[in-house]
Design a protein around this motif. Structure first.
Motif, PDB file in Angstrom:
ATOM      1  N   ASN A 165       6.593  -5.564 -10.273  1.00 60.72           N
ATOM      2  CA  ASN A 165       6.326  -5.015  -8.871  1.00 60.72           C
ATOM      3  C   ASN A 165       5.539  -5.933  -8.108  1.00 60.72           C
ATOM      4  O   ASN A 165       5.760  -6.293  -6.831  1.00 60.72           O
ATOM      5  N   LEU A 166       4.386  -6.419  -8.968  1.00 60.59           N
ATOM      6  CA  LEU A 166       3.324  -7.392  -8.165  1.00 60.59           C
ATOM      7  C   LEU A 166       4.102  -8.613  -7.802  1.00 60.59           C
ATOM      8  O   LEU A 166       3.922  -9.321  -6.859  1.00 60.59           O
ATOM      9  N   VAL A 167       5.294  -8.941  -8.826  1.00 56.90           N
ATOM     10  CA  VAL A 167       5.873 -10.364  -8.437  1.00 56.90           C
ATOM     11  C   VAL A 167       6.772 -10.160  -7.264  1.00 56.90           C
ATOM     12  O   VAL A 167       6.725 -11.024  -6.195  1.00 56.90           O
ATOM     13  N   PHE A 168       7.438  -9.102  -7.247  1.00 51.36           N
ATOM     14  CA  PHE A 168       8.272  -8.716  -6.051  1.00 51.36           C
ATOM     15  C   PHE A 168       7.575  -8.803  -4.861  1.00 51.36           C
ATOM     16  O   PHE A 168       7.865  -9.317  -3.737  1.00 51.36           O
ATOM     17  N   PHE A 169       6.495  -8.023  -4.567  1.00 54.38           N
ATOM     18  CA  PHE A 169       5.636  -8.214  -3.453  1.00 54.38           C
ATOM     19  C   PHE A 169       5.593  -9.498  -3.056  1.00 54.38           C
ATOM     20  O   PHE A 169       5.392  -9.774  -1.830  1.00 54.38           O
ATOM     21  N   SER A 170       5.034 -10.276  -4.002  1.00 54.58           N
ATOM     22  CA  SER A 170       4.376 -11.627  -3.624  1.00 54.58           C
ATOM     23  C   SER A 170       5.644 -12.549  -3.143  1.00 54.58           C
ATOM     24  O   SER A 170       5.391 -13.496  -2.573  1.00 54.58           O
ATOM     25  N   THR A 213      24.191   3.854  -3.819  1.00 55.45           N
ATOM     26  CA  THR A 213      23.377   4.125  -4.897  1.00 55.45           C
ATOM     27  C   THR A 213      22.069   3.393  -4.908  1.00 55.45           C
ATOM     28  O   THR A 213      22.016   2.241  -4.765  1.00 55.45           O
ATOM     29  N   PRO A 214      21.098   4.356  -5.042  1.00 55.06           N
ATOM     30  CA  PRO A 214      19.748   3.453  -5.181  1.00 55.06           C
ATOM     31  C   PRO A 214      19.354   2.598  -6.382  1.00 55.06           C
ATOM     32  O   PRO A 214      19.911   2.966  -7.259  1.00 55.06           O
ATOM     33  N   GLU A 215      19.018   1.450  -6.050  1.00 51.58           N
ATOM     34  CA  GLU A 215      18.889   0.558  -7.254  1.00 51.58           C
ATOM     35  C   GLU A 215      17.459  -0.031  -7.341  1.00 51.58           C
ATOM     36  O   GLU A 215      16.610   0.499  -6.657  1.00 51.58           O
ATOM     37  N   LEU A 216      17.030  -0.603  -8.457  1.00 51.09           N
ATOM     38  CA  LEU A 216      15.953  -1.048  -8.782  1.00 51.09           C
ATOM     39  C   LEU A 216      15.100  -2.047  -7.561  1.00 51.09           C
ATOM     40  O   LEU A 216      13.996  -1.715  -7.456  1.00 51.09           O
ATOM     41  N   GLN A 217      15.820  -2.664  -6.846  1.00 48.65           N
ATOM     42  CA  GLN A 217      15.006  -3.344  -5.755  1.00 48.65           C
ATOM     43  C   GLN A 217      14.841  -2.365  -4.684  1.00 48.65           C
ATOM     44  O   GLN A 217      13.665  -2.603  -4.017  1.00 48.65           O
ATOM     45  N   HIS A 218      15.381  -1.278  -4.391  1.00 44.62           N
ATOM     46  CA  HIS A 218      14.785  -0.278  -3.467  1.00 44.62           C
ATOM     47  C   HIS A 218      13.799   0.235  -4.017  1.00 44.62           C
ATOM     48  O   HIS A 218      12.664   0.865  -3.470  1.00 44.62           O
ATOM     49  N   PHE A 219      13.305   0.576  -5.187  1.00 44.28           N
ATOM     50  CA  PHE A 219      12.052   1.101  -5.947  1.00 44.28           C
ATOM     51  C   PHE A 219      10.849  -0.029  -5.698  1.00 44.28           C
ATOM     52  O   PHE A 219       9.802   0.556  -5.234  1.00 44.28           O
ATOM     53  N   HIS A 220      11.214  -1.251  -5.981  1.00 40.98           N
ATOM     54  CA  HIS A 220      10.404  -2.467  -5.706  1.00 40.98           C
ATOM     55  C   HIS A 220       9.963  -2.528  -4.379  1.00 40.98           C
ATOM     56  O   HIS A 220       8.793  -2.732  -3.975  1.00 40.98           O
ATOM     57  N   GLN A 221      10.849  -2.182  -3.449  1.00 37.26           N
ATOM     58  CA  GLN A 221      10.486  -2.143  -2.005  1.00 37.26           C
ATOM     59  C   GLN A 221       9.575  -0.962  -1.386  1.00 37.26           C
ATOM     60  O   GLN A 221       8.821  -1.155  -0.979  1.00 37.26           O
ATOM     61  N   LEU A 222       9.788   0.116  -2.407  1.00 35.29           N
ATOM     62  CA  LEU A 222       8.798   1.195  -2.060  1.00 35.29           C
ATOM     63  C   LEU A 222       7.332   0.769  -2.473  1.00 35.29           C
ATOM     64  O   LEU A 222       6.538   1.191  -1.913  1.00 35.29           O
ATOM     65  N   TYR A 223       7.343   0.204  -3.642  1.00 29.49           N
ATOM     66  CA  TYR A 223       6.176  -0.133  -4.040  1.00 29.49           C
ATOM     67  C   TYR A 223       5.294  -1.082  -3.121  1.00 29.49           C
ATOM     68  O   TYR A 223       4.293  -1.016  -2.852  1.00 29.49           O
ATOM     69  N   GLY A 278      11.294   7.868   5.659  1.00 26.57           N
ATOM     70  CA  GLY A 278      11.654   6.867   5.182  1.00 26.57           C
ATOM     71  C   GLY A 278      10.774   5.754   5.028  1.00 26.57           C
ATOM     72  O   GLY A 278      10.329   5.488   6.368  1.00 26.57           O
ATOM     73  N   LEU A 279      10.026   5.591   3.822  1.00 27.41           N
ATOM     74  CA  LEU A 279       8.871   4.594   3.731  1.00 27.41           C
ATOM     75  C   LEU A 279       9.155   3.030   3.721  1.00 27.41           C
ATOM     76  O   LEU A 279       9.378   2.482   2.716  1.00 27.41           O
ATOM     77  N   ARG A 280       9.233   2.600   4.974  1.00 27.30           N
ATOM     78  CA  ARG A 280       9.842   1.351   4.799  1.00 27.30           C
ATOM     79  C   ARG A 280       8.610   0.460   5.378  1.00 27.30           C
ATOM     80  O   ARG A 280       7.807   0.704   6.291  1.00 27.30           O
ATOM     81  N   LEU A 281       8.514  -0.807   4.653  1.00 31.28           N
ATOM     82  CA  LEU A 281       7.389  -1.645   4.957  1.00 31.28           C
ATOM     83  C   LEU A 281       8.238  -2.783   6.063  1.00 31.28           C
ATOM     84  O   LEU A 281       9.090  -3.412   5.614  1.00 31.28           O
ATOM     85  N   THR A 282       7.630  -2.555   7.317  1.00 27.87           N
ATOM     86  CA  THR A 282       8.371  -3.394   8.390  1.00 27.87           C
ATOM     87  C   THR A 282       7.377  -4.489   8.981  1.00 27.87           C
ATOM     88  O   THR A 282       6.551  -4.271   9.675  1.00 27.87           O
ATOM     89  N   VAL A 283       7.476  -5.507   8.448  1.00 24.21           N
ATOM     90  CA  VAL A 283       6.472  -6.769   8.980  1.00 24.21           C
ATOM     91  C   VAL A 283       7.414  -7.959   9.519  1.00 24.21           C
ATOM     92  O   VAL A 283       8.530  -8.102   8.769  1.00 24.21           O
ATOM     93  N   GLN A 284       6.851  -8.713  10.192  1.00 25.33           N
ATOM     94  CA  GLN A 284       7.594  -9.857  10.786  1.00 25.33           C
ATOM     95  C   GLN A 284       8.339 -10.724   9.733  1.00 25.33           C
ATOM     96  O   GLN A 284       9.296 -11.168   9.818  1.00 25.33           O
ATOM     97  N   SER A 285       7.339 -11.058   8.760  1.00 23.35           N
ATOM     98  CA  SER A 285       7.853 -12.105   7.731  1.00 23.35           C
ATOM     99  C   SER A 285       8.598 -11.723   6.616  1.00 23.35           C
ATOM    100  O   SER A 285       9.038 -12.194   5.551  1.00 23.35           O
ATOM    101  N   GLY A 286       8.370 -10.218   6.282  1.00 25.54           N
ATOM    102  CA  GLY A 286       9.050  -9.772   5.015  1.00 25.54           C
ATOM    103  C   GLY A 286      10.530  -9.658   5.536  1.00 25.54           C
ATOM    104  O   GLY A 286      11.365  -9.473   6.163  1.00 25.54           O
TER     105      GLY A 286
END
Length: 305
Positions: free
Chosen positions: A183-188, A242-252, A295-303
């Motif tokens: 999760n830490l790496v995915f965010f970074s 189907t929800p996948e691991l990447q969707h869980f990492h996005q939530l993190y 829908g808990l989405r992280l919406t930022v310009q560079s993301g």
């Protein structure tokens, strides 16, 4: 008085679920010409409003075929839909959209269960310093967060600069295993600018907190929300299949970014009050998740969306 009301409630629930619900469904079908699943799929929009009701209908059904559809593998879902159509005597020519709608619902429902298994597997996977892939991931985290600073050695107090507790980060992954590191790496990797910004806030002389440790703590929060089923509406609304691991990492990523904003806005006196504010943030997230349209989405310009 309260106990008496509770008892009446239990009795009503038993009578309704065991007898009245079945006959009420039968009566409505005679009037509308549609079974409960058809009415759900035609009445509610795609997402949690529809999938949650379909899941409850399948789970409450007296038909073994309908109940077992909830436990099906992804490659068996089309077959399960056909079986449901046959058992419920649905005429596809009269309701051509039903098959596709129910298939999507089952993809989301069974996908959530599969996601729980995948997340649990990562949580149980212990960080191994002898594993080159694990070590590479750890060094990648450092490079993403501290691109201009070179690590002096593998065992160093420098790890404290990104929020680990000791000279060797592996001891901090015990609770969440590889899930915490991933999760830490995915965010970074996916929100590099935002991750560095959050790290700079975490290193604030007054309002600072341990970036990596808090990140692992937020992984535990996401994990517990997933296991409790609280994230169903979120995933049903934000993932069409189907929800996948990447969707869980996005939530993190959402939690990590929003917690930082929350922490700065609250201006706690010190890190000693972390648990208090952590629970306050947890309650805030649980409240948001009670909205069926959440829908808990992280919406930022560079993301990367």
């Amino acid at each position: 008085m309260i106990n008496g009301l509770k008892m009446l409630g239990y009795i009503w629930h038993y009578v309704y679920s065991s007898f009245l619900r079945h006959w009420l469904k039968w009566l409505i079908r005679q009037v509308t010409g549609q079974c409960e699943l058809q009415r759900i799929c035609s009445t509610y929009k795609p997402g949690a409003p529809r999938t949650s009701r379909a899941e409850h209908s399948l789970r409450s059904s007296k038909s073994k075929v309908l109940r077992e559809a909830l436990e099906s593998n992804r490659d068996k879902l089309e077959q399960r839909v056909e079986e449901i159509i046959k058992v419920k005597n649905i005429k596809p020519q009269k309701d051509p959209l039903f098959k596709g709608s129910l298939h999507v619902c089952l993809l989301q429902i069974t996908g959530y269960s599969s996601l729980c298994v995948s997340v649990e597997d990562l949580r149980k996977k212990v960080f191994d310093s002898e594993d080159q892939d694990h070590e590479a991931m750890l060094f990648n985290l450092w490079g993403l967060l501290m691109p201009t600073v070179k690590l002096e050695s593998r065992m160093t107090k420098q790890w404290g600069d990104i929020g680990f507790q000791g000279d060797d980060p592996k001891t901090d992954f015990r609770g969440m295993g590889m899930l915490g590191l991933i999760n830490l790496v995915f965010f970074s990797e996916n929100y590099t600018e935002e991750a560095r910004q959050v790290l700079s806030h975490a290193n604030h002389p007054k309002l600072g907190y341990s970036y990596a440790i808090v990140g692992i703590n937020l992984t535990e929060m996401a994990y517990s929300l997933l296991r409790s089923g609280a994230l169903k509406s979120h995933f049903y609304n934000t993932v069409e299949g189907t929800p996948e691991l990447q969707h869980f990492h996005q939530l993190y990523c959402y939690l990590a970014y929003e917690f930082d904003k929350f922490w700065l806005a609250e201006e706690p006196e010190s890190i000693m009050h972390f648990n208090q504010y952590r629970e306050k943030f947890h309650d805030k997230i649980k409240t948001l998740l009670q909205d069926p349209d959440v829908g808990l989405r992280l919406t930022v310009q560079s993301g990367k969306k």
